[in-house]
Design a protein around this motif. Structure first.
Motif, PDB file in Angstrom:
ATOM      1  N   SER A 196       0.834  -1.204   0.000  1.00  0.00           N
ATOM      2  CA  SER A 196       0.000   0.000   0.000  1.00  0.00           C
ATOM      3  C   SER A 196       0.868   1.253   0.000  1.00  0.00           C
ATOM      4  N   LYS A 197       0.410   2.271  -0.704  1.00  0.00           N
ATOM      5  CA  LYS A 197       1.136   3.540  -0.705  1.00  0.00           C
ATOM      6  C   LYS A 197       0.705   4.416   0.466  1.00  0.00           C
ATOM      7  N   HIS A 198      -0.374   4.002   1.125  1.00  0.00           N
ATOM      8  CA  HIS A 198      -0.896   4.848   2.199  1.00  0.00           C
ATOM      9  C   HIS A 198      -0.255   4.493   3.520  1.00  0.00           C
ATOM     10  N   ARG A 199       0.787   5.211   3.850  1.00  0.00           N
ATOM     11  CA  ARG A 199       1.426   4.952   5.133  1.00  0.00           C
ATOM     12  C   ARG A 199       0.926   5.931   6.162  1.00  0.00           C
ATOM     13  N   LEU A 200       0.950   5.487   7.388  1.00  0.00           N
ATOM     14  CA  LEU A 200       0.567   6.377   8.473  1.00  0.00           C
ATOM     15  C   LEU A 200       1.802   7.093   8.974  1.00  0.00           C
ATOM     16  N   VAL A 201       1.625   8.363   9.221  1.00  0.00           N
ATOM     17  CA  VAL A 201       2.707   9.118   9.827  1.00  0.00           C
ATOM     18  C   VAL A 201       2.300   9.229  11.284  1.00  0.00           C
ATOM     19  N   ALA A 202       3.236   9.239  12.206  1.00  0.00           N
ATOM     20  CA  ALA A 202       2.880   9.416  13.621  1.00  0.00           C
ATOM     21  C   ALA A 202       1.949  10.617  13.686  1.00  0.00           C
ATOM     22  N   MET A 203       0.830  10.392  14.291  1.00  0.00           N
ATOM     23  CA  MET A 203      -0.387  11.187  14.105  1.00  0.00           C
ATOM     24  C   MET A 203      -0.289  12.717  14.126  1.00  0.00           C
ATOM     25  N   ARG A 204       0.749  13.275  14.706  1.00  0.00           N
ATOM     26  CA  ARG A 204       0.747  14.698  14.970  1.00  0.00           C
ATOM     27  C   ARG A 204       0.456  15.577  13.752  1.00  0.00           C
ATOM     28  N   GLN A 205       1.119  15.309  12.639  1.00  0.00           N
ATOM     29  CA  GLN A 205       1.017  16.266  11.553  1.00  0.00           C
ATOM     30  C   GLN A 205       0.042  15.880  10.459  1.00  0.00           C
ATOM     31  N   GLN A 206      -1.000  15.137  10.791  1.00  0.00           N
ATOM     32  CA  GLN A 206      -2.057  14.971   9.803  1.00  0.00           C
ATOM     33  C   GLN A 206      -2.719  16.334   9.739  1.00  0.00           C
ATOM     34  N   LEU A 207      -2.394  17.125   8.729  1.00  0.00           N
ATOM     35  CA  LEU A 207      -2.811  18.518   8.742  1.00  0.00           C
ATOM     36  C   LEU A 207      -4.316  18.686   8.637  1.00  0.00           C
ATOM     37  N   GLU A 208      -4.905  18.986   9.788  1.00  0.00           N
ATOM     38  CA  GLU A 208      -6.288  19.411   9.783  1.00  0.00           C
ATOM     39  C   GLU A 208      -6.171  20.883  10.089  1.00  0.00           C
ATOM     40  N   ALA A 209      -5.962  21.665   9.041  1.00  0.00           N
ATOM     41  CA  ALA A 209      -5.563  23.041   9.279  1.00  0.00           C
ATOM     42  C   ALA A 209      -6.755  23.962   9.497  1.00  0.00           C
ATOM     43  N   ASN A 210      -6.517  24.968  10.325  1.00  0.00           N
ATOM     44  CA  ASN A 210      -7.496  26.028  10.569  1.00  0.00           C
ATOM     45  C   ASN A 210      -7.094  27.257   9.769  1.00  0.00           C
ATOM     46  N   GLN A 211      -8.079  28.082   9.444  1.00  0.00           N
ATOM     47  CA  GLN A 211      -7.770  29.372   8.814  1.00  0.00           C
ATOM     48  C   GLN A 211      -7.900  30.507   9.827  1.00  0.00           C
ATOM     49  N   VAL A 212      -8.873  30.356  10.732  1.00  0.00           N
ATOM     50  CA  VAL A 212      -9.144  31.461  11.659  1.00  0.00           C
ATOM     51  C   VAL A 212      -9.427  30.968  13.074  1.00  0.00           C
ATOM     52  N   ASP A 213      -9.142  31.849  14.034  1.00  0.00           N
ATOM     53  CA  ASP A 213      -9.556  31.684  15.431  1.00  0.00           C
ATOM     54  C   ASP A 213     -10.467  32.889  15.660  1.00  0.00           C
ATOM     55  N   ALA A 214     -11.760  32.705  15.353  1.00  0.00           N
ATOM     56  CA  ALA A 214     -12.635  33.879  15.301  1.00  0.00           C
ATOM     57  C   ALA A 214     -14.028  33.577  15.834  1.00  0.00           C
ATOM     58  N   ALA A 215     -14.650  34.592  16.406  1.00  0.00           N
ATOM     59  CA  ALA A 215     -16.002  34.455  16.945  1.00  0.00           C
ATOM     60  C   ALA A 215     -16.689  35.816  16.982  1.00  0.00           C
ATOM     61  N   LEU A 216     -18.012  35.771  17.097  1.00  0.00           N
ATOM     62  CA  LEU A 216     -18.821  36.989  17.162  1.00  0.00           C
ATOM     63  C   LEU A 216     -19.713  36.954  18.391  1.00  0.00           C
ATOM     64  N   ALA A 217     -19.920  38.138  18.979  1.00  0.00           N
ATOM     65  CA  ALA A 217     -20.873  38.249  20.076  1.00  0.00           C
ATOM     66  C   ALA A 217     -21.825  39.392  19.760  1.00  0.00           C
ATOM     67  N   LYS A 218     -23.081  39.225  20.210  1.00  0.00           N
ATOM     68  CA  LYS A 218     -24.083  40.258  19.935  1.00  0.00           C
ATOM     69  C   LYS A 218     -24.266  41.135  21.176  1.00  0.00           C
ATOM     70  N   PRO A 219     -24.019  42.445  21.031  1.00  0.00           N
ATOM     71  CA  PRO A 219     -24.154  43.339  22.183  1.00  0.00           C
ATOM     72  C   PRO A 219     -25.565  43.276  22.771  1.00  0.00           C
ATOM     73  N   VAL A 220     -25.662  43.416  24.093  1.00  0.00           N
ATOM     74  CA  VAL A 220     -26.954  43.455  24.773  1.00  0.00           C
ATOM     75  C   VAL A 220     -27.786  44.607  24.194  1.00  0.00           C
ATOM     76  N   GLU A 221     -27.148  45.777  24.025  1.00  0.00           N
ATOM     77  CA  GLU A 221     -27.748  46.939  23.356  1.00  0.00           C
ATOM     78  C   GLU A 221     -26.707  47.443  22.351  1.00  0.00           C
ATOM     79  N   PRO A 222     -27.159  47.855  21.143  1.00  0.00           N
ATOM     80  CA  PRO A 222     -26.177  48.354  20.169  1.00  0.00           C
ATOM     81  C   PRO A 222     -25.371  49.539  20.718  1.00  0.00           C
ATOM     82  N   GLY A 223     -25.985  50.341  21.602  1.00  0.00           N
ATOM     83  CA  GLY A 223     -25.315  51.523  22.147  1.00  0.00           C
ATOM     84  C   GLY A 223     -24.205  51.195  23.141  1.00  0.00           C
ATOM     85  N   MET A 224     -24.042  49.928  23.504  1.00  0.00           N
ATOM     86  CA  MET A 224     -22.994  49.564  24.475  1.00  0.00           C
ATOM     87  C   MET A 224     -21.624  49.422  23.822  1.00  0.00           C
TER      88      MET A 224
END
Lengths: 336, 83
Positions: A196-224
């Motif tokens: 088989s050509k599919h070898r396992l690499v010691a698990m660490r670098q199976q790249l499951e890559a992220n693009q962002v560390d991001a989130a949104l919150a909604k203000p209690v009131e827009p004026g805050m």
């Protein structure tokens, strides 16, 4: 020529009355400006939050063009705040650059107020690890300003609720783990035996890559919340990062700092504590311009108020940012 | 002169392998630095926790000085942490 004493007298006589007008925040003595140019005529300067067309003012709020034959000059200066207010304080409205955080974390930075492209609502932009506790939060959780480490408590300091976030995909950090390495080698032995050509690499670098560390919150009131970012102002658009570009940010811990874009398209392993590592790709790397607590700061061009990235990680030698285009796409938001 | 498409291609091809080396925490594109000064040579920058003298590295952990004609630049960045 009017002498300064006459202006001083006029100021004493009229200051209280002028200060009562809507928008007026101060009265002082200075040279009159005409078409943006300073003249040599001293006059009474009336400082206002914002210049408004005459037609939008009630007659009692109009600043007369002269008082006691002393000319007046209306100057827009914005809201004047005590300069000793620091990013870790409670701010209402809260601008970008101040302390914020999910109730169960320490503290990060409120990046900026952005707009939901679908609903047009004003939302708070920061990192997942600031607003969503690194995936461990529930939608609707309370967001505190200032963050808990800076004294923010439930419910008095709740400024917003978690609205949505991009989950962070972690990789197991087991670089030298004998079990994973031997499991991989045993599996590879069979893989080789089977051609088989599919070898396992010691698990660490199976790249499951992220693009962002991001989130949104909604203000209690827009004026805050405020559309401004401390020491930077309002963001007017976005721009793609370029090598060598001069940049700045405003953050909870190190405040206003400047730097340079040093590397692009970076694939980096970022430590999230207690053995959790996440791989990010397509990242912007700048010179060192942050410390713990600055996470969530908006990376802005040094010359124009254009957003370039979202600061989220770093070391003593370097700072890492998500490209703003990836953040915008992932969260369905826009600036202004 | 190497163009950035070529570097990107090499980066795509070798990033996983480079990230497996001890001490490597990132791979990116940037100008090579020589003696602390930026040059105009675009390079594949390999970010490491700590620069280690060659004799202290196992052979498989050494970052080659070039890959398929693309110059590499090993840069010490420390441990990268969420801030």
């Amino acid at each position: 020529m009017v002498n300064l004493n006459e202006i001083r007298l006029a100021k004493v006589r009229h200051a209280t009355e002028l200060m009562k007008k809507t928008n007026v925040v101060g009265v002082a003595i200075g040279y009159k400006e005409k078409g943006g140019q300073k003249t040599e005529t001293p006059n009474l300067v009336v400082m206002v939050r914002k210049k408004l067309p005459l037609s939008e003012l009630r007659s009692q709020d109009v600043v007369p063009s002269e008082v006691d034959r002393i000319g007046t000059d209306v100057k827009a200066v914005g809201e004047i705040r005590a300069l000793n207010q620091v990013p870790t304080d409670k701010w209402r409205p809260a601008p970008g650059g101040v302390s914020i955080g999910h109730y169960a974390i320490t503290a990060g930075t409120l990046g900026a107020v952005v707009k939901d492209t679908s609903t047009n609502e004003k939302l708070i932009l920061s990192n997942n690890h600031v607003l969503a506790n690194s995936n461990d939060a529930e939608i609707g959780d309370a967001i505190l300003q200032p963050g808990p480490y800076d004294g923010g408590t439930l419910p008095d300091d709740t400024i917003a609720h978690l609205l949505r976030f991009v989950p962070i995909k972690y990789v197991l950090d087991l670089p030298d783990c004998p079990i994973s390495t031997s499991v991989a080698s045993i599996a590879n032995f069979f893989a080789r035996a089977l051609g088989s050509k599919h070898r396992l690499v010691a698990m660490r670098q199976q790249l499951e890559a992220n693009q962002v560390d991001a989130a949104l919150a909604k203000p209690v009131e827009p004026g805050m919340v405020s559309d401004e970012i401390l020491s930077i102002g309002q963001i007017v658009g976005t721009k793609e990062a370029e090598l060598g570009l001069a940049v700045r940010k405003s953050g909870r811990t190190t405040g206003y700092t400047t730097g340079t874009i040093e590397l692009l398209d970076a694939t980096v392993n970022v430590s999230y504590g207690t053995g959790k590592i996440a791989t990010f790709e397509g990242q912007i790397v700048t010179s060192a311009m942050s410390q713990g607590g600055d996470s969530g700061s908006l990376l802005v061009d040094a010359n124009e108020n254009l957003a370039l990235g979202l600061l989220f990680a770093g070391s003593d030698q370097t700072t890492i940012h998500n490209p703003i285009s990836a953040v915008i796409n992932a969260l369905n938001i826009s600036f202004a | 002169m190497i163009n950035s498409d070529k570097i990107r291609e090499i980066k795509g091809k070798y990033t996983s392998e480079l990230l497996r080396k001890t001490n490597v925490v990132g791979v990116a594109i940037g100008y090579k630095e020589k003696g602390g000064q930026k040059t105009e040579i675009p390079s594949l920058v390999v970010m490491v926790r700590k620069k280690v003298p060659l004799p202290e590295l196992r052979q498989q952990d050494v970052v080659p000085s070039e890959i398929e004609g693309v110059v590499t630049d090993v840069r010490e960045v420390g441990e990268i942490k969420a801030l």
